[in-house]
Every structure is written in structure tokens, then in C-alpha cells.
Design a protein around this motif. Structure first.
Motif, PDB file in Angstrom:
ATOM      1  N   GLU A  13       0.846  -1.190   0.000  1.00 13.71           N
ATOM      2  CA  GLU A  13       0.000   0.000   0.000  1.00 13.71           C
ATOM      3  C   GLU A  13       0.882   1.240   0.000  1.00 13.71           C
ATOM      4  O   GLU A  13       1.785   1.361   0.820  1.00 13.71           O
ATOM      5  N   ASP A  14       0.607   2.150  -0.917  1.00 12.96           N
ATOM      6  CA  ASP A  14       1.394   3.378  -1.003  1.00 12.96           C
ATOM      7  C   ASP A  14       1.387   4.169   0.302  1.00 12.96           C
ATOM      8  O   ASP A  14       2.338   4.872   0.607  1.00 12.96           O
ATOM      9  N   ALA A  15       0.321   4.030   1.068  1.00 13.07           N
ATOM     10  CA  ALA A  15       0.217   4.774   2.322  1.00 13.07           C
ATOM     11  C   ALA A  15       1.329   4.398   3.301  1.00 13.07           C
ATOM     12  O   ALA A  15       1.664   5.169   4.192  1.00 13.07           O
ATOM     13  N   HIS A  16       1.904   3.223   3.129  1.00 15.28           N
ATOM     14  CA  HIS A  16       2.955   2.748   4.032  1.00 15.28           C
ATOM     15  C   HIS A  16       4.338   2.750   3.383  1.00 15.28           C
ATOM     16  O   HIS A  16       5.267   2.136   3.912  1.00 15.28           O
ATOM     17  N   ALA A  17       4.493   3.401   2.257  1.00 21.65           N
ATOM     18  CA  ALA A  17       5.749   3.344   1.507  1.00 21.65           C
ATOM     19  C   ALA A  17       6.942   3.818   2.328  1.00 21.65           C
ATOM     20  O   ALA A  17       8.028   3.237   2.232  1.00 21.65           O
ATOM     21  N   ASP A  18       6.777   4.854   3.136  1.00 17.01           N
ATOM     22  CA  ASP A  18       7.912   5.342   3.938  1.00 17.01           C
ATOM     23  C   ASP A  18       8.394   4.283   4.920  1.00 17.01           C
ATOM     24  O   ASP A  18       9.600   4.070   5.070  1.00 17.01           O
ATOM     25  N   LEU A  19       7.465   3.601   5.581  1.00 21.07           N
ATOM     26  CA  LEU A  19       7.837   2.530   6.505  1.00 21.07           C
ATOM     27  C   LEU A  19       8.495   1.380   5.746  1.00 21.07           C
ATOM     28  O   LEU A  19       9.534   0.857   6.161  1.00 21.07           O
ATOM     29  N   ALA A  20       7.923   0.989   4.625  1.00 17.82           N
ATOM     30  CA  ALA A  20       8.492  -0.094   3.830  1.00 17.82           C
ATOM     31  C   ALA A  20       9.912   0.231   3.403  1.00 17.82           C
ATOM     32  O   ALA A  20      10.811  -0.613   3.480  1.00 17.82           O
ATOM     33  N   LYS A  21      10.140   1.467   2.971  1.00 13.57           N
ATOM     34  CA  LYS A  21      11.480   1.880   2.549  1.00 13.57           C
ATOM     35  C   LYS A  21      12.482   1.822   3.707  1.00 13.57           C
ATOM     36  O   LYS A  21      13.628   1.413   3.521  1.00 13.57           O
ATOM     37  N   ARG A  22      12.042   2.215   4.895  1.00 12.17           N
ATOM     38  CA  ARG A  22      12.938   2.141   6.068  1.00 12.17           C
ATOM     39  C   ARG A  22      13.291   0.690   6.378  1.00 12.17           C
ATOM     40  O   ARG A  22      14.442   0.379   6.690  1.00 12.17           O
ATOM     41  N   LEU A  23      12.314  -0.192   6.283  1.00 13.07           N
ATOM     42  CA  LEU A  23      12.576  -1.611   6.540  1.00 13.07           C
ATOM     43  C   LEU A  23      13.516  -2.188   5.479  1.00 13.07           C
ATOM     44  O   LEU A  23      14.436  -2.943   5.801  1.00 13.07           O
ATOM     45  N   CYS A  24      13.300  -1.833   4.244  1.00 10.76           N
ATOM     46  CA  CYS A  24      14.158  -2.320   3.160  1.00 10.76           C
ATOM     47  C   CYS A  24      15.603  -1.820   3.320  1.00 10.76           C
ATOM     48  O   CYS A  24      16.550  -2.532   2.982  1.00 10.76           O
ATOM     49  N   ALA A  25      15.762  -0.624   3.844  1.00  8.07           N
ATOM     50  CA  ALA A  25      17.100  -0.056   4.016  1.00  8.07           C
ATOM     51  C   ALA A  25      17.947  -0.890   4.984  1.00  8.07           C
ATOM     52  O   ALA A  25      19.173  -0.896   4.890  1.00  8.07           O
ATOM     53  N   GLU A  26      17.295  -1.619   5.889  1.00 15.63           N
ATOM     54  CA  GLU A  26      17.997  -2.442   6.867  1.00 15.63           C
ATOM     55  C   GLU A  26      18.235  -3.864   6.364  1.00 15.63           C
ATOM     56  O   GLU A  26      18.861  -4.664   7.054  1.00 15.63           O
ATOM     57  N   CYS A  27      17.753  -4.201   5.200  1.00 12.13           N
ATOM     58  CA  CYS A  27      17.723  -5.583   4.729  1.00 12.13           C
ATOM     59  C   CYS A  27      18.925  -5.938   3.845  1.00 12.13           C
ATOM     60  O   CYS A  27      19.312  -5.162   2.976  1.00 12.13           O
ATOM     61  N   PRO A  28      19.477  -7.141   4.029  1.00 16.51           N
ATOM     62  CA  PRO A  28      20.581  -7.586   3.171  1.00 16.51           C
ATOM     63  C   PRO A  28      20.129  -7.984   1.760  1.00 16.51           C
ATOM     64  O   PRO A  28      20.959  -8.215   0.892  1.00 16.51           O
ATOM     65  N   LEU A  29      18.824  -8.037   1.523  1.00 12.78           N
ATOM     66  CA  LEU A  29      18.300  -8.468   0.223  1.00 12.78           C
ATOM     67  C   LEU A  29      17.768  -7.321  -0.630  1.00 12.78           C
ATOM     68  O   LEU A  29      17.121  -7.564  -1.658  1.00 12.78           O
ATOM     69  N   THR A  30      18.050  -6.102  -0.251  1.00  8.84           N
ATOM     70  CA  THR A  30      17.481  -4.944  -0.955  1.00  8.84           C
ATOM     71  C   THR A  30      17.736  -4.989  -2.455  1.00  8.84           C
ATOM     72  O   THR A  30      16.808  -4.848  -3.252  1.00  8.84           O
ATOM     73  N   ALA A  31      18.980  -5.185  -2.865  1.00 13.76           N
ATOM     74  CA  ALA A  31      19.306  -5.184  -4.296  1.00 13.76           C
ATOM     75  C   ALA A  31      18.618  -6.338  -5.020  1.00 13.76           C
ATOM     76  O   ALA A  31      18.114  -6.174  -6.135  1.00 13.76           O
ATOM     77  N   TYR A  32      18.572  -7.501  -4.380  1.00 17.19           N
ATOM     78  CA  TYR A  32      17.913  -8.669  -4.973  1.00 17.19           C
ATOM     79  C   TYR A  32      16.424  -8.385  -5.183  1.00 17.19           C
ATOM     80  O   TYR A  32      15.886  -8.629  -6.267  1.00 17.19           O
ATOM     81  N   CYS A  33      15.753  -7.877  -4.156  1.00 16.21           N
ATOM     82  CA  CYS A  33      14.311  -7.595  -4.257  1.00 16.21           C
ATOM     83  C   CYS A  33      14.018  -6.543  -5.319  1.00 16.21           C
ATOM     84  O   CYS A  33      13.060  -6.684  -6.080  1.00 16.21           O
ATOM     85  N   ARG A  34      14.837  -5.496  -5.366  1.00 13.15           N
ATOM     86  CA  ARG A  34      14.625  -4.447  -6.366  1.00 13.15           C
ATOM     87  C   ARG A  34      14.747  -5.041  -7.774  1.00 13.15           C
ATOM     88  O   ARG A  34      13.915  -4.773  -8.644  1.00 13.15           O
ATOM     89  N   ALA A  35      15.765  -5.855  -7.995  1.00 15.63           N
ATOM     90  CA  ALA A  35      15.965  -6.464  -9.311  1.00 15.63           C
ATOM     91  C   ALA A  35      14.791  -7.378  -9.673  1.00 15.63           C
ATOM     92  O   ALA A  35      14.315  -7.357 -10.814  1.00 15.63           O
ATOM     93  N   GLN A  36      14.315  -8.169  -8.709  1.00 14.73           N
ATOM     94  CA  GLN A  36      13.179  -9.049  -8.954  1.00 14.73           C
ATOM     95  C   GLN A  36      11.928  -8.252  -9.306  1.00 14.73           C
ATOM     96  O   GLN A  36      11.180  -8.609 -10.206  1.00 14.73           O
ATOM     97  N   ALA A  37      11.692  -7.172  -8.580  1.00 14.23           N
ATOM     98  CA  ALA A  37      10.509  -6.344  -8.833  1.00 14.23           C
ATOM     99  C   ALA A  37      10.568  -5.700 -10.211  1.00 14.23           C
ATOM    100  O   ALA A  37       9.553  -5.611 -10.907  1.00 14.23           O
ATOM    101  N   ARG A  38      11.751  -5.261 -10.595  1.00 10.41           N
ATOM    102  CA  ARG A  38      11.899  -4.664 -11.927  1.00 10.41           C
ATOM    103  C   ARG A  38      11.685  -5.704 -13.014  1.00 10.41           C
ATOM    104  O   ARG A  38      10.978  -5.459 -13.989  1.00 10.41           O
ATOM    105  N   THR A  39      12.272  -6.868 -12.846  1.00  8.84           N
ATOM    106  CA  THR A  39      12.150  -7.938 -13.835  1.00  8.84           C
ATOM    107  C   THR A  39      10.717  -8.440 -13.955  1.00  8.84           C
ATOM    108  O   THR A  39      10.206  -8.638 -15.061  1.00  8.84           O
ATOM    109  N   ASN A  40      10.069  -8.630 -12.819  1.00  9.30           N
ATOM    110  CA  ASN A  40       8.718  -9.201 -12.795  1.00  9.30           C
ATOM    111  C   ASN A  40       7.611  -8.157 -12.844  1.00  9.30           C
ATOM    112  O   ASN A  40       6.432  -8.513 -12.794  1.00  9.30           O
ATOM    113  N   ARG A  41       8.005  -6.879 -12.912  1.00  8.31           N
ATOM    114  CA  ARG A  41       7.055  -5.769 -13.010  1.00  8.31           C
ATOM    115  C   ARG A  41       6.020  -5.810 -11.881  1.00  8.31           C
ATOM    116  O   ARG A  41       4.822  -5.772 -12.108  1.00  8.31           O
TER     117      ARG A  41
END
Length: 96
Positions: free
Chosen positions: A24-52
Motif C-alpha cells: 500500500e502506497d500509504a505505508h511506503a515510507d515505513l516499507a522503505k525504512r525496513l528495506c534499508a535495513e535488509c541484506p536483500l534490498t538489491a535482490y528484491c529491487r531487481a526481482q521487482a523490476r524484472t517481474n514488473r
């Protein structure tokens, strides 16, 4: 450790957080903060881009991916149609 083992071990914040935070876009700031702490950030971003994907993945929102040339399936710009045409809404004459 693979991305699956990170998730299974609970190292990825999304593994222990309500999934709606990332969808939900309403929680994007929280999601981004959680992702910033994650060791999988680059992997998830690449997957999201590939899988749209929709939502916040790897610290990147759907809109940010669209601007980077990786729009989610069915993406339509959220810009008002008059603005996309370069027309000022206030200058459009009213119908007679």
C-alpha cells in the motif's frame, strides 16, 4: 546465504512484517525504512523490476520503478490527463 535462507531465518524485515506495509502506497515510507535495513534490498529491487511488481520492493515504490523505466504491469501514470497533455486545468474553457 541465499535469499531464501535469509527469508527463512527471518533476516529480511519483510519476513516478519505485515505484507500490506509493502503493498500500500500509504505505508511506503515505513516499507522503505525496513528495506534499508535488509541484506536483500538489491535482490528484491531487481526481482521487482524484472517481474514488473506492484508495491515497495527493495526500497523502491511502483512509481519510482516506473520512472526508472520498469513500470508494473498495467501501469498508468498518476498524472492528471490534462497535465500529461500540457494543458493547465484552470485554463480549459467550461462547456457551454
Amino acid at each position: 546465504m541465499t535469499h531464501h535462507s535469509h527469508l527463512e531465518a527471518g533476516f529480511a524485515p519483510c519476513a516478519t512484517t505485515d505484507p500490506e506495509v509493502f503493498h500500500e502506497d500509504a505505508h511506503a515510507d515505513l516499507a522503505k525504512r525496513l528495506c534499508a535495513e535488509c541484506p536483500l534490498t538489491a535482490y528484491c529491487r531487481a526481482q521487482a523490476r524484472t517481474n514488473r511488481e506492484w508495491g515497495t520492493w527493495g526500497g523502491e515504490t511502483s512509481e519510482e520503478r516506473a520512472k526508472a523505466g520498469h513500470p508494473p504491469r498495467g501501469w498508468r501514470s498518476r498524472t492528471p490527463s490534462a497535465e500529461r497533455r500540457g494543458t493547465d486545468l484552470q485554463q480549459v474553457p467550461a462547456a457551454a
